[in-house]
Write a protein that holds these residues in place. Structure first.
Motif, PDB file in Angstrom:
ATOM      1  N   UNK A   1       0.846  -1.195  -0.027  1.00  0.00           N
ATOM      2  CA  UNK A   1       0.046   0.043   0.244  1.00  0.00           C
ATOM      3  C   UNK A   1       0.911   1.282   0.026  1.00  0.00           C
ATOM      4  N   UNK A   2       2.070   1.311  -0.173  1.00  0.00           N
ATOM      5  CA  UNK A   2       3.116   2.133  -0.026  1.00  0.00           C
ATOM      6  C   UNK A   2       3.070   3.461  -1.113  1.00  0.00           C
ATOM      7  N   UNK A   3       2.290   2.957  -2.167  1.00  0.00           N
ATOM      8  CA  UNK A   3       2.286   3.826  -3.139  1.00  0.00           C
ATOM      9  C   UNK A   3       1.006   4.976  -3.312  1.00  0.00           C
ATOM     10  N   UNK A   4       0.454   4.819  -2.239  1.00  0.00           N
ATOM     11  CA  UNK A   4      -0.603   5.857  -1.680  1.00  0.00           C
ATOM     12  C   UNK A   4       0.026   7.111  -1.567  1.00  0.00           C
ATOM     13  N   UNK A   5      -0.843   8.334  -1.608  1.00  0.00           N
ATOM     14  CA  UNK A   5      -0.131   9.553  -1.145  1.00  0.00           C
ATOM     15  C   UNK A   5       0.557   9.393   0.023  1.00  0.00           C
ATOM     16  N   UNK A   6       1.652   9.897   0.446  1.00  0.00           N
ATOM     17  CA  UNK A   6       2.308  10.092   1.381  1.00  0.00           C
ATOM     18  C   UNK A   6       2.738   8.671   1.939  1.00  0.00           C
ATOM     19  N   UNK A   7       2.760   7.750   1.252  1.00  0.00           N
ATOM     20  CA  UNK A   7       3.233   6.352   1.587  1.00  0.00           C
ATOM     21  C   UNK A   7       2.520   5.874   2.870  1.00  0.00           C
TER      22      UNK A   7
ATOM     23  N   UNK B   1      -9.350  14.807  -2.477  1.00  0.00           N
ATOM     24  CA  UNK B   1      -8.236  14.693  -1.702  1.00  0.00           C
ATOM     25  C   UNK B   1      -7.131  14.333  -2.755  1.00  0.00           C
ATOM     26  N   UNK B   2      -7.452  13.260  -3.422  1.00  0.00           N
ATOM     27  CA  UNK B   2      -6.486  12.912  -4.502  1.00  0.00           C
ATOM     28  C   UNK B   2      -6.124  14.033  -5.464  1.00  0.00           C
ATOM     29  N   UNK B   3      -7.160  14.748  -6.153  1.00  0.00           N
ATOM     30  CA  UNK B   3      -6.791  15.676  -6.951  1.00  0.00           C
ATOM     31  C   UNK B   3      -5.998  16.827  -6.313  1.00  0.00           C
ATOM     32  N   UNK B   4      -6.471  17.369  -5.235  1.00  0.00           N
ATOM     33  CA  UNK B   4      -5.529  18.210  -4.218  1.00  0.00           C
ATOM     34  C   UNK B   4      -4.077  17.806  -4.145  1.00  0.00           C
ATOM     35  N   UNK B   5      -4.005  16.604  -3.882  1.00  0.00           N
ATOM     36  CA  UNK B   5      -2.466  15.995  -3.444  1.00  0.00           C
ATOM     37  C   UNK B   5      -1.737  16.191  -4.673  1.00  0.00           C
ATOM     38  N   UNK B   6      -2.412  15.487  -5.931  1.00  0.00           N
ATOM     39  CA  UNK B   6      -1.546  15.686  -7.139  1.00  0.00           C
ATOM     40  C   UNK B   6      -1.547  17.015  -7.943  1.00  0.00           C
ATOM     41  N   UNK B   7      -2.416  17.946  -7.527  1.00  0.00           N
ATOM     42  CA  UNK B   7      -2.130  19.160  -7.874  1.00  0.00           C
ATOM     43  C   UNK B   7      -0.955  19.898  -7.295  1.00  0.00           C
ATOM     44  N   UNK B   8      -0.951  19.569  -6.022  1.00  0.00           N
ATOM     45  CA  UNK B   8       0.118  20.556  -5.100  1.00  0.00           C
ATOM     46  C   UNK B   8       1.442  19.820  -4.663  1.00  0.00           C
ATOM     47  N   UNK B   9       0.954  18.534  -4.219  1.00  0.00           N
ATOM     48  CA  UNK B   9       2.111  17.799  -3.344  1.00  0.00           C
ATOM     49  C   UNK B   9       2.712  16.392  -3.989  1.00  0.00           C
TER      50      UNK B   9
END
Length: 795
Positions: free
Chosen positions: A79-85, A96-104
């Motif tokens: 499961x480590x490929x999820x945002x923030x590992x 949340x996924x959209x915001x993460x890939x937009x900025x982080x």
């Protein structure tokens, strides 16, 4: 209860690409829809909040997939490929996924999403997730940094294979491997996927066909890439069947039996045919990687580990055990006495820990700085403390990435911080507590705060003033010490600055006590303007004959109380009033008349000697100057009598025999043979003998008195040179011990790490022992010469 949970399971990696091996992990992430209800009604009739429901469903699925029974385990789930590992939430919303890939999101995370495929759950949510992710993966205008990071990521994979000794044996990540083909294909998908939707496929072979269809790869290259990829993937399958576990490692060349079995499983009639085909394919894959990947990015194939194993490459792969081992050996060779500790600190900055990952910006800035930082630390008095202190200061900064970037832009800034951290861990700890002080330390144009005035109208105002006073004292002492460590001032200047700091603090304290009929005078190193970092304040508080003794005692007691409060607030000061008449049995603030009577009836010879260094500091001018005259008369008004001279000799012998341990009589820097005491007692005896006839000799500090003695032929010039050098060197050595350890010691430390640090602070840094032997030889020579002069002149 009856409604479907709007949650989808997304496969990544080989699962997403429908390219699983027999022993593959499966990479999963979980996503839920937006605008959901706050609670779900469960079958048991209870309500659970939505976040808990999504998490429990994901956890249950993972538990089922990873459960082990007698036939074995179904799958290993990653499961480590999820945002923030592993630090991120197990399930996120679409927004949340959209915001993460937009900025982080990091660039490798965008690359990983090339393999994203809906697996199970709510298909609408899964489809929505893929539509949200697509523009974050297939840029309309690709930033150059994205392509640079893609190349760096591939080089990092290659480096790890080389570090682990798998460059020739790992068919997934080594030379001419599966990853070579995948990176070629994925680069082209990323470059052209925005305008060619057929490239947005999770399958490597399907993407290859689409690249050929669009003419982005010619037919010969397509044929070879497809053929090599299929061969290597089949080989990967056979390896896992052969060994029964997840592996991509070929049997060693020396094991012909194992390699022959593998060749037969691959359909070859003999080992030689298999070996020739394998090597041909790997050579071609490597050449295609250079031409279709590295050249397209504008870089050449990486030459890692060609010769000296650069620190940068090792640091970039610090997660690898082999990289850490090689780097640890390098650190040890460079003088780090605890390379494991240093490795742990470097790894923490580059990778993070179980509580959080290092941000990409911080990692990049630190990695860029690392090689220079390690080199500077290795050149410092204590490499481990230098690295540790530097990193601690960075962690005290609001933004480590900005701190490291500033250090990247200024080698001088990095050099100064490392020198301070490697020379004085205690002072570095002070700076870490107050990182905002750094700018005034490194920028001489910025004036630090001056000692504040004392508006002691209320208890709260007094408490605030004491806090500011203590902070100002600590900050000023730190400023002096940093200038000392950075060799911006001489040792004479250090003593003068420390004495001035003490004077200014005493002046403000006297103003706070607020009694104009009392004078404060210094004795000892304070009076002689010869303060070291650890020197006490030897003071005498004097009042007028007509002044109320009770008021005078109260003022002195208030001064001592103020000093104690400053101590409690952190200021490293110690007031000593024991040199007053009758010592601890006398009044705290004697009168002028009482002092005069004392010297005419009760004073001992050593008190005449101590009086040589009396100096007015602050308070009532009339009282202070009268006290100076009184003490000058007591010390130098009359020549030393034969009886008094004998008493001085006896006292010096008793000092050496009683105050110094037998094993330290040769090595003690202060009271041992050839120590500071020999210089001071020799000079002070000469002052007492000749002060009445040579007025300028009276009331002088040790160093000016030595020069005056030489001017009047009471010392030869060579003798004066040795005494001046010896006093400066011995004082500087005691200061260096204090700087490194934070404690007072008159004997060189026994452990080599501290010895090395002290030698480094003093500027000895040559040879295999980092200057320790040279320092010890210089001290031995000087002490021997000082002792010879002392024995000759003190008779």
């Amino acid at each position: 209860k009856s409604s479907k949970i709007p949650m989808a399971v997304i496969g990544l990696g080989k699962l997403g690409g429908q390219e699983l091996n027999y022993s593959s992990d499966i990479d999963l992430i979980f996503v839920h829809a937006d605008n959901i209800c706050d609670k779900f009604e469960m079958n048991q009739g209870s309500d659970l909040d939505a976040d808990t429901v999504f998490r429990k469903v994901a956890e249950s699925l993972v538990r089922i997939l990873t459960s082990t029974s007698s036939p074995g385990q179904i799958f290993r789930v990653d499961l480590r490929l999820r945002p923030e590992g592993r630090f991120g939430p197990l399930v996120r919303s679409l927004a949340s996924y959209d915001a993460y890939f937009e900025s982080w999101a990091e660039d490798w995370e965008r690359q990983a999403m090339l393999k994203a495929r809906f697996i199970a759950g709510d298909r609408t949510t899964g489809s929505r997730f893929l539509s949200i992710i697509t523009p974050h993966v297939f840029y309309r205008h690709i930033p150059s940094s994205f392509l640079i990071h893609l190349g760096e990521n591939k080089q990092r994979i290659e480096n790890k294979a080389k570090l682990e000794g798998e460059w020739e044996t790992n068919i997934k990540t080594g030379y001419g491997s599966i990853r070579d083909i995948e990176f070629i294909v994925q680069l082209h998908q990323l470059l052209y996927g925005n305008t060619a939707p057929r490239l947005r496929t999770t399958s490597t072979l399907t993407a290859l066909k689409a690249l050929r269809h669009h003419g982005m790869i010619d037919q010969p290259d397509f044929t070879r890439l497809e053929e090599i990829y299929i061969f290597l993937r089949n080989l990967e399958h056979r390896l896992q069947l052969l060994h029964g576990h997840q592996t991509q490692i070929l049997p060693p060349q020396s094991d012909r039996n194992e390699r022959s079995r593998l060749a037969r499983r691959m359909g070859f009639v003999d080992l030689e045919s298999f070996e020739n085909t394998l090597q041909t394919y790997r050579n071609e894959a490597h050449n295609l990687l250079n031409r279709l990947f590295y050249n397209k990015l504008g870089i050449t194939s990486h030459t890692f580990l060609s010769g000296n194993n650069s620190k940068l490459d090792l640091l970039d792969n610090i997660e690898s055990e082999s990289a850490r081992e090689m780097l640890g050996n390098k650190l040890s060779e460079m003088g780090f006495d605890n390379p494991e500790e240093a490795l742990g600190q470097l790894k923490l900055e580059l990778s993070g820990n179980q509580f959080g990952a290092t941000s990409p910006e911080t990692r990049s800035a630190f990695l860029k700085l690392c090689s220079q930082l390690i080199t500077l630390a290795a050149d410092s008095p204590d490499p481990n403390s230098a690295l540790s202190g530097f990193i601690h200061l960075a962690n005290a900064h609001p933004n480590r990435a900005i701190f490291y970037s500033a250090c990247n832009e200024s080698e001088q800034l990095t050099r100064k911080i490392v020198a301070l951290a490697g020379s004085s861990p205690p002072l570095m700890t002070r700076l870490v507590r107050k990182p905002e002080w750094l700018e005034t330390l490194v920028n001489p144009e910025i004036e630090p705060d001056t000692i504040p005035e004392a508006p002691l109208y209320t208890p709260d105002q007094k408490a605030g003033w004491i806090k500011r006073m203590a902070e100002c004292y600590i900050r000023t002492q730190l400023t002096i010490a940093t200038r000392d460590i950075w060799r911006e001032v001489t040792s004479d200047t250090v003593r003068a600055l420390l004495s001035e700091l003490a004077d200014q603090t005493i002046i403000k304290m006297a103003e706070a006590v607020g009694n104009p009929d009392i004078a404060y005078l210094g004795l000892g190193k304070l009076g002689g303007m010869e303060m070291n970092y650890s020197s006490d304040w030897d003071l005498i508080i004097v009042c007028k004959d007509t002044y109320s003794s009770a008021d005078a005692e109260q003022a002195a007691a208030d001064f001592l109380a103020l000093a104690h409060e400053l101590q409690l607030a952190g200021a490293p000061i110690m007031v000593d009033l024991r040199l007053r008449p009758w010592g601890k049995d006398g009044v705290l603030a004697p009168t002028l008349g009482g002092i005069a009577e004392y010297f005419s009836t009760s004073a001992e010879t050593w008190e005449r000697q101590a009086a040589l260094k009396l100096r007015y500091i602050t308070g009532g001018h009339g009282v202070g100057f009268a006290a100076e005259e009184l003490y000058r008369s007591a010390s130098s008004g009359t020549r030393l009598s034969d009886l008094e001279d004998d008493q001085i000799h006896a006292m010096k012998i008793r000092l050496e025999n009683e105050r110094v341990l037998p094993e330290h009589r040769e090595s003690d820097l202060k009271l041992g043979k050839g120590g500071l005491s020999d210089i001071e007692w020799l000079v002070q005896r000469q002052q007492l003998l000749h002060g009445s006839s040579i007025p300028e000799l009276a009331a002088q500090g040790t160093l000016p008195a030595i020069s005056t003695l030489a001017n009047h032929s009471l010392l030869s010039n060579p003798e004066a040179d040795i005494l001046l050098e010896g006093y400066t060197t011995l004082s500087s050595t005691r200061n260096a011990i204090w700087l490194y350890t934070g404690s007072v010691s008159d004997v060189l430390p026994a452990d080599h790490r501290t010895l090395r640090a002290v030698a480094g602070i003093l500027g000895y840094n040559g040879g295999t022992d980092y200057g320790v032997t040279e320092m010890q030889e210089v001290l031995t020579r000087l002490k021997r010469s000082i002792r010879e002069i002392f024995q000759y002149r003190f008779q």
